[in-house]
Design an enzyme around this catalytic site. Structure first.
Site, short mmCIF file in Angstrom:
data_model
loop_
_atom_site.label_atom_id
_atom_site.label_comp_id
_atom_site.label_asym_id
_atom_site.label_seq_id
_atom_site.Cartn_x
_atom_site.Cartn_y
_atom_site.Cartn_z
N ASP A 49 39.54 -56.76 -24.58
CA ASP A 49 38.65 -55.83 -23.90
C ASP A 49 39.42 -54.70 -23.20
O ASP A 49 40.61 -54.83 -22.90
CB ASP A 49 37.86 -56.56 -22.79
CG ASP A 49 36.86 -57.55 -23.36
OD1 ASP A 49 36.84 -57.76 -24.59
OD2 ASP A 49 36.11 -58.14 -22.56
N HIS A 100 32.03 -51.76 -25.66
CA HIS A 100 32.21 -52.34 -24.31
C HIS A 100 31.71 -51.33 -23.26
O HIS A 100 32.24 -51.27 -22.16
CB HIS A 100 33.69 -52.68 -24.11
CG HIS A 100 33.98 -53.60 -22.96
ND1 HIS A 100 33.20 -54.68 -22.62
CD2 HIS A 100 35.01 -53.61 -22.05
CE1 HIS A 100 33.72 -55.30 -21.57
NE2 HIS A 100 34.81 -54.66 -21.19
N HIS A 104 32.21 -48.66 -18.48
CA HIS A 104 32.46 -49.99 -17.92
C HIS A 104 31.75 -50.24 -16.59
O HIS A 104 32.36 -50.72 -15.61
CB HIS A 104 33.97 -50.21 -17.78
CG HIS A 104 34.38 -51.65 -17.81
ND1 HIS A 104 34.20 -52.50 -16.74
CD2 HIS A 104 34.95 -52.41 -18.77
CE1 HIS A 104 34.68 -53.70 -17.04
NE2 HIS A 104 35.12 -53.67 -18.29
N HIS A 208 42.72 -59.01 -22.48
CA HIS A 208 42.61 -57.59 -22.18
C HIS A 208 43.87 -56.84 -22.61
O HIS A 208 44.96 -57.21 -22.18
CB HIS A 208 42.38 -57.37 -20.68
CG HIS A 208 41.09 -57.96 -20.20
ND1 HIS A 208 40.91 -59.32 -20.03
CD2 HIS A 208 39.91 -57.38 -19.88
CE1 HIS A 208 39.67 -59.55 -19.65
NE2 HIS A 208 39.04 -58.40 -19.54
ZN LIG Z 1 35.96 -55.08 -19.49
#
Ligand SMILES: [Zn+2]
Length: 253
Positions: A49, A100, A104, A208
């Protein structure tokens, strides 16, 4: 005490707890269908991510190529616009791109219109670079809202959470993260040793390669932990799959 006096507040508290559970529990189906496992014990889905991230993603791509491990990247739209060549490279290497959101936000606090725009803008950013719309969506911070399910349906996206999130955004040594990723191997051991493992689900691991607040974030410990685990997971008999290869929706109890 008269039960009728406490009932309303208990009901409100219960509803709030239920909403919070539905909003953030990675396996809750309360706000629409969610994929939180691979549906097959042998299949491990690596997901990343908050990228693309010029400081880390190229090194991660190299590492994944070395171990022939396809993965799914949930990209932040604003970074996609800044790093189009890197996004092209991720896709060219056979990885799957997911949405995503554009900036954010925590979607639990976004109304339907803002939610729709956040998803749409990220999809457009990706589509302009690879000429394909993403099919997979991961909610920032794992937070969902009552209207998210309908919006995802309208935009042709499927919600993907995780079964394991080791917390690689924390400032910790690589050994700490290696330890936190141990459950993948433990689950594989437990599932693959069962006579009939076809009903046990494999993990969707959430890591991530970026930081949603800025580009070029340091995620070296994520690389170190993967360097340690990738060959070991393969030795255990695990197969690396992207979201597109997960055919059966794993709905956890
Ligand atoms: Zn995220």
């Amino acid at each position: 005490m008269d039960p009728w006096l406490i009932a309303p507040s208990a009901l409100v508290a219960g509803a709030a707890a239920m909403t919070a559970y539905g909003a953030v529990n990675p396996r809750s189906q309360l706000f629409g269908p969610v994929i939180s496992g691979t549906g097959a014990a042998k299949k491990l889905a690596l997901t990343f991510d908050d990228g693309p991230n010029p400081a880390i993603t190229p090194k991660l791509l190299e590492l994944l190529a070395k171990h022939k491990a396809p993965a799914t990247f949930f990209l932040v739209g604003k970074f996609v616009r800044e790093c189009p060549a890197l996004v092209k490279e991720i896709a060219a290497q056979g990885h799957v791109l997911g949405n995503h959101t554009e900036t954010h936000p925590n979607l639990f606090f976004c109304g339907p219109r803002e939610t729709r725009e956040e998803l749409q803008r990220c999809t457009e950013a990706i589509e302009q670079i690879v000429w394909a719309r993403p099919r997979w969506f991961r909610p920032p911070f794992g937070f969902r809202s009552p209207w998210l399910g309908e919006i995802l349906l309208q935009q042709g996206l499927t919600n993907v959470t995780w079964s394991l999130i080791p917390g690689d955004w924390r400032r910790k040594p690589a050994n700490w993260l290696i330890e936190r990723m141990k459950p993948v191997a433990a689950h594989a051991h437990a599932n693959l040793s069962k006579k009939n493992s076809s009903f046990a689900s494999g993990d969707i691991l959430c890591l991530h390669d970026g930081d949603y607040t800025h580009l070029n974030a340091d995620r070296e410990i994520t690389l170190r932990a993967l360097e340690y685990w990738l060959p070991r997971w393969r030795d255990l008999g695990l197969e690396f799959v992207t979201m597109s290869e997960i055919v059966r929706k794993a709905v956890e109890p």
